[in-house]
Structures are given as C-alpha cells and as structure tokens.
Write a protein that holds these residues in place. Structure first.
Motif: not given
Length: 166
Positions: A61, A65, A77-80, A86-88, A105, A108, A122
């Motif tokens: 992760l 990022k 960039t935020n990743i959860k 997986v939220y990018i 994008s 990734a 994703l």
C-alpha cells in the motif's frame, strides 16, 4: 374441577389450535433471529475467508501511494482497504487531462500481484477542480496485470448550468 372439565370439553379444539399457534410463533421467531442476526460477530460473515491467505501488506500500500505521488500531475493519494475492496483516491493538479489521469491510475494495477487482483476489487476516485471520475476494477477471475483496460470509468462531474441572460 368439574368447571374446568366442562370448559375443556367445550373448547378442546380451540385449546389445541392455540397451542399449535404458540408453537409456530416460537419456531418462526427462533428461525428468523438466527437467519437475520446469525451467530457471527464479524460484519462480513464468511465472505472474507478467501483473502485470509493473501492479505495486502502495508509495504504494498505504501509502494502504491509513493508510486502515484511520484507522478508529476498527482497532488495526493489516499488508499483504504475495507474487506475485499481497495479504495484508491488520487487528487490531481488542476489542468490535468482526463485521459492522462486515467492512464496514471491504471499504473496502480501493475503493482498488485495476479493473485491479489483475483481476490480484491479496486475502486478508483480521480479528483481535480474540473472533474471527478470513479472507476472500478473487479476481481471476476479474468483480471490480470496485462489487462489494464478492465477499469470501468464513470464521470461524476456536475456542471453548473449557465444562466440565461435576460
């Protein structure tokens, strides 16, 4: 005792039907409680069993990022990760062309292994001042690192209506 016997004789069918009704209500209540509430304390139930052997590492992760943030047009960039999704979220500089943002994008996806792409969905969110895009790459078993076109994009930009001059 005779009074109770007379009531029983006159209303025997009603008593039996009442007992059957009470038993049915109890059975339906028990079945519905176990069906809707279950005994699992996990909100996802057993839906996450397939990803137990392939968890996403913090290193991966951070690598995603850092890779996205190293691009010239990317602000942040935020990743959860929630369950199997997986939220990018990528915020681009103003003036970045939509197709350029989509291409950046897609990079990734290349950072995930083929096994991870088979298990995880994703969800991409691209934001600029001019537009907002959302994209999805689903884990339907056919996704691999060579098929970046598996992202389905939706444009969620709300344009202000121009006022008619009077």
């Amino acid at each position: 005792m005779g009074k109770i016997k007379r009531i029983w004789d006159k209303n025997r069918v009603l008593f039996v039907l009442g007992l059957i009704l009470i038993a049915c209500v109890v059975i339906v209540s028990i079945v519905s409680l176990t069906y809707f509430y279950g005994s699992s304390s996990n909100a996802y139930g057993n839906r996450l069993d397939s990803i137990k052997d392939t968890p996403l590492s913090d290193k991966l992760l951070k690598n995603i990022k850092n890779e996205m943030n190293s691009k010239e047009d990317v602000k942040n960039t935020n990743i959860k990760v929630k369950g199997k999704i997986v939220y990018i979220e990528i915020e681009f500089n103003d003036g970045t062309k939509m197709n350029d943002a989509k291409e950046i994008s897609k990079e990734a996806i290349k950072l995930f292994s083929e096994k991870e792409l088979e298990l995880y969905d994703l969800q991409f969110t691209i934001k600029t001042k001019e537009y907002t895009l959302m994209g999805a790459h689903n884990s339907n078993g056919s996704a691999s690192t060579s098929e970046e076109e598996d992202i389905i994009w939706n444009n969620y930009t709300i344009k202000e209506e121009e006022k008619a001059s009077e």
